[in-house]
Design an enzyme around this catalytic site. Sequence first.
Site, PDB file in Angstrom:
ATOM      1  N   SER A  43       0.893  -1.203  -0.084  1.00  0.00           N
ATOM      2  CA  SER A  43      -0.007  -0.104  -0.118  1.00  0.00           C
ATOM      3  C   SER A  43       1.020   1.197   0.049  1.00  0.00           C
ATOM      4  O   SER A  43       1.699   1.629  -0.928  1.00  0.00           O
ATOM      5  CB  SER A  43      -0.901  -0.075   1.227  1.00  0.00           C
ATOM      6  OG  SER A  43      -2.246   0.830   1.133  1.00  0.00           O
TER       7      SER A  43
ATOM      8  N   HIS B 108      -7.106  -6.385   0.185  1.00  0.00           N
ATOM      9  CA  HIS B 108      -6.249  -5.371   0.231  1.00  0.00           C
ATOM     10  C   HIS B 108      -5.175  -5.686   1.226  1.00  0.00           C
ATOM     11  O   HIS B 108      -3.989  -5.646   1.155  1.00  0.00           O
ATOM     12  CB  HIS B 108      -6.663  -3.827   0.463  1.00  0.00           C
ATOM     13  CG  HIS B 108      -5.541  -3.044   0.517  1.00  0.00           C
ATOM     14  ND1 HIS B 108      -4.684  -2.605  -0.645  1.00  0.00           N
ATOM     15  CD2 HIS B 108      -5.209  -2.207   1.423  1.00  0.00           C
ATOM     16  CE1 HIS B 108      -4.083  -1.613  -0.376  1.00  0.00           C
ATOM     17  NE2 HIS B 108      -4.148  -1.254   0.802  1.00  0.00           N
TER      18      HIS B 108
ATOM     19  N   ASP C 168      -1.590  14.456  12.997  1.00  0.00           N
ATOM     20  CA  ASP C 168      -1.519  15.950  12.306  1.00  0.00           C
ATOM     21  C   ASP C 168      -0.889  15.968  10.791  1.00  0.00           C
ATOM     22  O   ASP C 168      -1.568  16.448  10.059  1.00  0.00           O
ATOM     23  CB  ASP C 168      -1.159  16.922  13.088  1.00  0.00           C
ATOM     24  CG  ASP C 168      -1.864  17.224  14.469  1.00  0.00           C
ATOM     25  OD1 ASP C 168      -3.318  16.639  14.597  1.00  0.00           O
ATOM     26  OD2 ASP C 168      -1.437  17.842  15.334  1.00  0.00           O
TER      27      ASP C 168
END
Length: 252
Positions: free
Chosen positions: A85, A232, A173
């Site tokens: 991924s 996946h 963040d």
Amino acid sequence: MLNTIVSGTATDHPPLLIVHGLYGSARNWGVIAKRLSAHRQVLTVDMRNHGESPWFDSHSYADLAADLAEVIRAHGANADVVGHSMGGKASMVLALSEPSLVNRLIVADIAPVAYSHTQVHFIHAMRDLDLSAITTRGDADRQLAATVEDKGVRAFLLQSLDVKAKRWRLNLDALEAEMDKIIGFPEVAGSFEGPTLFLSGGESDYVLPEHRAKIRSLFPKARFSKIPGVGHWLHAEKPREFEATVEVFLNA
């Protein structure tokens, strides 16, 4: 440098570098790394902004590839690389930008294209947890169930929760701010001429027939294989089949 877990000892084979996906860590690959280390040294990393690796404001694939290059240079001349991924995209950029560092490349269930599905909702779910009220992983799971229905996804995300320290081992963040880069793919000049395997889940839609032209333009020696009956998370759903396919490709 990235936090790196070394399994096995150096052999005549190049080391194998394992690169995890978004919200993952080296620990997710511990069992697979141990099994694959029977014949070669295996390096499993925490990517930047994940696990025990340093945090940065940037999370571009150029930066991720540079991090991987530093790890390979610290452990030898080059390495075989398997990336899943996000880790697969970082591995592709590494192979394209510094091909001398990559011997063989395995890209697990991802293509060198931009995707439209954002993963920000998981960041919001993790950020919304009241960590002050959590004393066990079960407490966290019950809270997270309000926003993440899939038990398997919750278990995966919670591997990055330090319950004792009441903190996420993820720079939420930075990952949110850089999400467009993470689901995208940069323009990279050149191609990687080494052996490359695109290994996909048979029930996944991440690597589609229409992606093959782009793949072959960047990776002319690309081969394609699927593990049937998985999505996946092919390495987690059928680890033995995943390991066997990796071994066959690396030893070809």
